[in-house]
Motif scaffolding. Structure first.
Motif, PDB file in Angstrom:
ATOM      1  N   THR A   1       4.585   7.270  -7.813  1.00 50.47           N
ATOM      2  CA  THR A   1       3.606   6.199  -7.908  1.00 50.47           C
ATOM      3  C   THR A   1       2.521   6.322  -6.863  1.00 50.47           C
ATOM      4  O   THR A   1       1.573   5.552  -6.870  1.00 50.47           O
ATOM      5  CB  THR A   1       4.298   4.830  -7.750  1.00 50.47           C
ATOM      6  N   ASP A   2       2.650   7.275  -5.941  1.00 52.33           N
ATOM      7  CA  ASP A   2       1.622   7.441  -4.930  1.00 52.33           C
ATOM      8  C   ASP A   2       0.445   8.206  -5.522  1.00 52.33           C
ATOM      9  O   ASP A   2       0.606   9.105  -6.342  1.00 52.33           O
ATOM     10  CB  ASP A   2       2.159   8.225  -3.725  1.00 52.33           C
ATOM     11  N   THR A   3      -0.757   7.882  -5.095  1.00 52.83           N
ATOM     12  CA  THR A   3      -1.940   8.567  -5.581  1.00 52.83           C
ATOM     13  C   THR A   3      -2.583   9.317  -4.435  1.00 52.83           C
ATOM     14  O   THR A   3      -2.435   8.966  -3.273  1.00 52.83           O
ATOM     15  CB  THR A   3      -2.949   7.560  -6.150  1.00 52.83           C
TER      16      THR A   3
ATOM     17  N   ASP B   1      -8.360   6.741  -4.327  1.00 53.01           N
ATOM     18  CA  ASP B   1      -8.412   5.535  -3.518  1.00 53.01           C
ATOM     19  C   ASP B   1      -9.626   4.691  -3.896  1.00 53.01           C
ATOM     20  O   ASP B   1     -10.694   5.199  -4.208  1.00 53.01           O
ATOM     21  CB  ASP B   1      -8.494   5.877  -2.025  1.00 53.01           C
TER      22      ASP B   1
ATOM     23  N   ASP C   1       0.137  -4.421   0.479  1.00 49.50           N
ATOM     24  CA  ASP C   1      -0.963  -3.536   0.106  1.00 49.50           C
ATOM     25  C   ASP C   1      -1.319  -3.753  -1.364  1.00 49.50           C
ATOM     26  O   ASP C   1      -0.535  -3.465  -2.263  1.00 49.50           O
ATOM     27  CB  ASP C   1      -0.557  -2.084   0.348  1.00 49.50           C
TER      28      ASP C   1
ATOM     29  N   LYS D   1      -3.638  -2.282  -3.376  1.00 44.28           N
ATOM     30  CA  LYS D   1      -3.784  -1.090  -4.204  1.00 44.28           C
ATOM     31  C   LYS D   1      -2.435  -0.472  -4.554  1.00 44.28           C
ATOM     32  O   LYS D   1      -2.193  -0.072  -5.694  1.00 44.28           O
ATOM     33  CB  LYS D   1      -4.660  -0.052  -3.512  1.00 44.28           C
ATOM     34  N   ASP D   2      -1.555  -0.398  -3.579  1.00 49.46           N
ATOM     35  CA  ASP D   2      -0.240   0.174  -3.824  1.00 49.46           C
ATOM     36  C   ASP D   2       0.510  -0.633  -4.885  1.00 49.46           C
ATOM     37  O   ASP D   2       1.097  -0.063  -5.807  1.00 49.46           O
ATOM     38  CB  ASP D   2       0.562   0.212  -2.525  1.00 49.46           C
TER      39      ASP D   2
ATOM     40  N   ASP E   1      -1.125  -0.091  -8.350  1.00 49.57           N
ATOM     41  CA  ASP E   1      -0.794   1.230  -8.896  1.00 49.57           C
ATOM     42  C   ASP E   1       0.621   1.258  -9.463  1.00 49.57           C
ATOM     43  O   ASP E   1       0.866   1.816 -10.539  1.00 49.57           O
ATOM     44  CB  ASP E   1      -0.944   2.302  -7.819  1.00 49.57           C
ATOM     45  N   ARG E   2       1.550   0.673  -8.740  1.00 52.23           N
ATOM     46  CA  ARG E   2       2.937   0.680  -9.185  1.00 52.23           C
ATOM     47  C   ARG E   2       3.113  -0.165 -10.447  1.00 52.23           C
ATOM     48  O   ARG E   2       3.825   0.233 -11.378  1.00 52.23           O
ATOM     49  CB  ARG E   2       3.849   0.177  -8.063  1.00 52.23           C
TER      50      ARG E   2
END
Length: 288
Positions: free
Chosen positions: A197-199, A204, A267, A269-270, A273-274
């Motif tokens: 799940t990290d980009t 960003d 966070d 954005k995190d 995204d998830r």
């Protein structure tokens, strides 16, 4: 003489009755034709939705996926409690073919996380409105309640952007900016399999505007994401909600986090995204 006078009278009466029956039959026949075609014809029933049943949501996510969404769940010391946490809690429902849901919760040293998956199979009871049309109406009501802005219309000289009300490029669920190769994460053979799940830094967000509540054009038939942060004293809380429609099913994902330490903020954005990654996998599962 009397018999001869009687018989013609009967014949006249029978002739009149038969003529009346014939006239009535023709009128009935005309009415029957009007139901099958022409201005008075009845409208055919609208098409039913694609989905007649719903998947079992508590079994939709494997443990590795829950590990990434709920930090601390695998650290639960008691085995029975850990297994119960992975299994989740089914939402109370009276008809599992119409609506199902599941909730998970996990506490870690850093934060407490909550996850909700809700699936609603919409059925129209109006013969002139299809299940899918009715589902779109329900979706639009949810979008309106969340005050999600419509995407900004770009001028002919300005390329359109994905779901960002500011007109800037926003990352998709895989961290790839919209308009790049692939608008959502590639699904594996197992739609519930965990993915990273990290980009990378190329995905960003350049500004906080790109993380505002907005329409998503790369998910299902229609979708939006909402992001709300609240505080109570020193406690911070963030909830990210993704809602998408695929045919006559509406899926809602609620992802919440509350840090343990005062002043810490989840966070945005995190979490987005998830949540979008999870939504993409569920959409893929429903489409197969």
């Amino acid at each position: 003489m009397q018999r001869k006078a009687y018989v013609p009278g009967v014949a006249v009466l029978l002739t009149a009755l038969l003529a009346g029956c014939t006239s009535g039959s023709e009128a009935d026949g005309s009415a029957g034709d009007a139901k099958q075609g022409g201005p008075g014809a009845s409208v055919p029933a609208a098409e039913p939705g694609r989905y007649r049943t719903l998947p079992e949501p508590c079994g939709a996510l494997n443990r590795s996926t829950l590990d990434s969404l709920l930090p601390g769940i695998k650290e639960i010391a008691d085995e029975e409690q850990r297994n119960n946490a992975y299994e989740g809690t089914a939402t109370a429902t009276y008809d599992t073919d119409r609506r199902v849901g599941c909730r998970w919760k996990a506490e870690s040293v850093d934060a407490t996380h909550h996850l909700l998956i809700d699936l609603d199979r919409v059925v129209s009871y109006d013969g002139e409105v299809s299940d899918e049309e009715r589902a779109q109406e329900v979706y639009e009501a949810k979008k309106s309640d969340a005050d999600i802005p419509e995407p900004a219309r770009s001028s002919p000289d300005t390329p359109s952007n994905s779901g960002s009300p500011s007109g800037s490029t926003s990352p998709d669920a895989s961290g790839t900016p919209d308009g790049g190769t692939g608008s959502q994460p590639a699904a594996s053979d197992d739609p519930t399999a965990d993915t990273d799940t990290d980009t990378d830094s190329s995905g960003d967000a350049d500004s906080a505007d790109e993380l505002l509540p907005r329409v998503l054009d790369d998910l299902g038939d229609a979708a939006f994401i909402d992001d709300a942060a609240t505080s109570s004293g020193s406690a911070q809380h963030r909830e990210v909600t993704v809602v998408f429609r695929t045919s006559n099913v509406i899926v809602t994902i609620g992802y919440e986090a509350q840090p343990t330490l005062a002043g810490e903020q989840p966070d945005s954005k995190d979490m987005q995204d998830r949540a979008r990654n999870l939504a993409a996998r569920l959409a893929d599962r429903l489409s197969n």
